[in-house]
Design a protein around this motif. Sequence first.
Motif, PDB file in Angstrom:
ATOM      1  N   MET A 120      16.878   9.988   2.173  1.00 51.05           N
ATOM      2  CA  MET A 120      16.914   8.536   2.827  1.00 51.05           C
ATOM      3  C   MET A 120      15.283   7.890   2.750  1.00 51.05           C
ATOM      4  O   MET A 120      15.114   6.886   2.532  1.00 51.05           O
ATOM      5  CB  MET A 120      17.731   8.289   4.005  1.00 51.05           C
ATOM      6  N   ALA A 121      14.376   8.812   3.534  1.00 46.75           N
ATOM      7  CA  ALA A 121      13.066   8.345   3.701  1.00 46.75           C
ATOM      8  C   ALA A 121      12.337   7.907   2.384  1.00 46.75           C
ATOM      9  O   ALA A 121      11.901   6.998   2.306  1.00 46.75           O
ATOM     10  CB  ALA A 121      12.369   9.348   4.640  1.00 46.75           C
ATOM     11  N   ALA A 122      12.711   8.938   1.446  1.00 46.15           N
ATOM     12  CA  ALA A 122      12.193   8.760  -0.090  1.00 46.15           C
ATOM     13  C   ALA A 122      12.566   7.363  -0.662  1.00 46.15           C
ATOM     14  O   ALA A 122      11.727   6.738  -1.024  1.00 46.15           O
ATOM     15  CB  ALA A 122      12.346   9.684  -0.808  1.00 46.15           C
ATOM     16  N   SER A 123      13.820   7.028  -0.485  1.00 46.06           N
ATOM     17  CA  SER A 123      14.454   6.003  -0.928  1.00 46.06           C
ATOM     18  C   SER A 123      13.830   4.661  -0.295  1.00 46.06           C
ATOM     19  O   SER A 123      13.687   3.660  -1.013  1.00 46.06           O
ATOM     20  CB  SER A 123      15.858   5.818  -0.857  1.00 46.06           C
ATOM     21  N   LYS A 124      13.525   4.796   1.206  1.00 43.49           N
ATOM     22  CA  LYS A 124      13.120   3.661   1.850  1.00 43.49           C
ATOM     23  C   LYS A 124      11.622   3.365   1.388  1.00 43.49           C
ATOM     24  O   LYS A 124      11.118   2.372   1.451  1.00 43.49           O
ATOM     25  CB  LYS A 124      13.299   3.733   3.395  1.00 43.49           C
ATOM     26  N   GLY A 125      10.860   4.454   1.305  1.00 46.77           N
ATOM     27  CA  GLY A 125       9.572   4.364   0.750  1.00 46.77           C
ATOM     28  C   GLY A 125       9.345   3.692  -0.449  1.00 46.77           C
ATOM     29  O   GLY A 125       8.505   2.820  -0.835  1.00 46.77           O
ATOM     30  N   SER A 126      10.195   4.109  -1.321  1.00 47.17           N
ATOM     31  CA  SER A 126      10.120   3.665  -2.827  1.00 47.17           C
ATOM     32  C   SER A 126      10.538   2.077  -2.730  1.00 47.17           C
ATOM     33  O   SER A 126       9.801   1.105  -3.390  1.00 47.17           O
ATOM     34  CB  SER A 126      11.137   4.248  -3.812  1.00 47.17           C
ATOM     35  N   THR A 127      11.398   1.655  -1.899  1.00 43.84           N
ATOM     36  CA  THR A 127      11.832   0.249  -1.859  1.00 43.84           C
ATOM     37  C   THR A 127      10.513  -0.639  -1.280  1.00 43.84           C
ATOM     38  O   THR A 127      10.278  -1.528  -1.461  1.00 43.84           O
ATOM     39  CB  THR A 127      12.887   0.266  -0.745  1.00 43.84           C
ATOM     40  N   LEU A 128      10.121   0.153  -0.328  1.00 49.47           N
ATOM     41  CA  LEU A 128       8.947  -0.566   0.456  1.00 49.47           C
ATOM     42  C   LEU A 128       7.692  -0.825  -0.632  1.00 49.47           C
ATOM     43  O   LEU A 128       7.355  -1.792  -0.540  1.00 49.47           O
ATOM     44  CB  LEU A 128       8.475   0.193   1.727  1.00 49.47           C
ATOM     45  N   ALA A 129       7.339   0.149  -1.388  1.00 47.08           N
ATOM     46  CA  ALA A 129       6.564   0.093  -2.461  1.00 47.08           C
ATOM     47  C   ALA A 129       6.917  -0.910  -3.237  1.00 47.08           C
ATOM     48  O   ALA A 129       5.819  -1.702  -3.753  1.00 47.08           O
ATOM     49  CB  ALA A 129       6.494   1.486  -3.080  1.00 47.08           C
ATOM     50  N   ALA A 130       8.244  -1.229  -3.763  1.00 45.06           N
ATOM     51  CA  ALA A 130       8.399  -1.963  -4.736  1.00 45.06           C
ATOM     52  C   ALA A 130       8.239  -3.378  -4.344  1.00 45.06           C
ATOM     53  O   ALA A 130       7.718  -4.309  -4.917  1.00 45.06           O
ATOM     54  CB  ALA A 130       9.958  -1.652  -5.281  1.00 45.06           C
ATOM     55  N   VAL A 131       8.769  -3.534  -2.935  1.00 40.62           N
ATOM     56  CA  VAL A 131       8.719  -4.972  -2.376  1.00 40.62           C
ATOM     57  C   VAL A 131       7.169  -5.460  -2.117  1.00 40.62           C
ATOM     58  O   VAL A 131       6.679  -6.618  -2.453  1.00 40.62           O
ATOM     59  CB  VAL A 131       9.414  -5.010  -0.926  1.00 40.62           C
ATOM     60  N   ALA A 132       6.225  -4.349  -1.735  1.00 41.72           N
ATOM     61  CA  ALA A 132       4.859  -4.849  -1.677  1.00 41.72           C
ATOM     62  C   ALA A 132       4.411  -5.100  -2.924  1.00 41.72           C
ATOM     63  O   ALA A 132       3.536  -5.929  -3.016  1.00 41.72           O
ATOM     64  CB  ALA A 132       4.249  -3.484  -0.820  1.00 41.72           C
ATOM     65  N   ALA A 133       4.444  -4.130  -3.911  1.00 43.11           N
ATOM     66  CA  ALA A 133       3.922  -4.621  -5.386  1.00 43.11           C
ATOM     67  C   ALA A 133       4.349  -5.870  -5.701  1.00 43.11           C
ATOM     68  O   ALA A 133       3.713  -6.735  -6.119  1.00 43.11           O
ATOM     69  CB  ALA A 133       4.246  -3.523  -6.296  1.00 43.11           C
ATOM     70  N   GLY A 134       5.773  -5.939  -5.727  1.00 43.68           N
ATOM     71  CA  GLY A 134       6.235  -7.546  -6.088  1.00 43.68           C
ATOM     72  C   GLY A 134       5.678  -8.508  -5.316  1.00 43.68           C
ATOM     73  O   GLY A 134       5.093  -9.517  -5.864  1.00 43.68           O
ATOM     74  N   GLY A 135       5.641  -8.270  -3.905  1.00 47.17           N
ATOM     75  CA  GLY A 135       4.813  -9.357  -3.025  1.00 47.17           C
ATOM     76  C   GLY A 135       3.497  -9.735  -3.441  1.00 47.17           C
ATOM     77  O   GLY A 135       2.910 -10.723  -3.512  1.00 47.17           O
TER      78      GLY A 135
END
Length: 148
Positions: A11-26
């Motif tokens: 779950m942490a890896a998934s949340k970390g990947s999502t966080l990175a994707a949102v940050a990159a898109g942002g």
Amino acid sequence: MTEGVPAGRDMAASKGSTLAAVAAGGAVGSLGRWGVGLLATGAVWPTLLVNVTGALTMGLLVAWLAAGERHPLVRPAVSVGLLGGWTTFSSFALDAHGLAGDGLGGLLGYLALTLGLGLGAALLGLVVGDRLWDGSASADETVTEEEL
């Protein structure tokens, strides 16, 4: 659970990947919005442009997402990250406040133009996207997802 990996770790890896994707898109969306502000002239035009094109893109994105399976990071990266960085309610509110000092007519015109074009662009994106991707799934289901 992945073989040999504790339950919380996946779950942490998934949340970390999502966080990175949102940050990159942002980052991309925010830099794009900043660039539009440099290129476009006039007090409210850059804000109007990014908000209307963001609404159109969101409509297209929702239709595209409803048309089939996509990578799980696409939605948060594009809808929250990229479009969240691209569009701006705070600048819209500040522009409206600035126009209020110039008279009620300009303020009401700006508000009506922004809302009308934004809603129209989002609906146009949904309709065009549905035709482009022959969406048989309901876009309503896609819109209710928590990442949008």
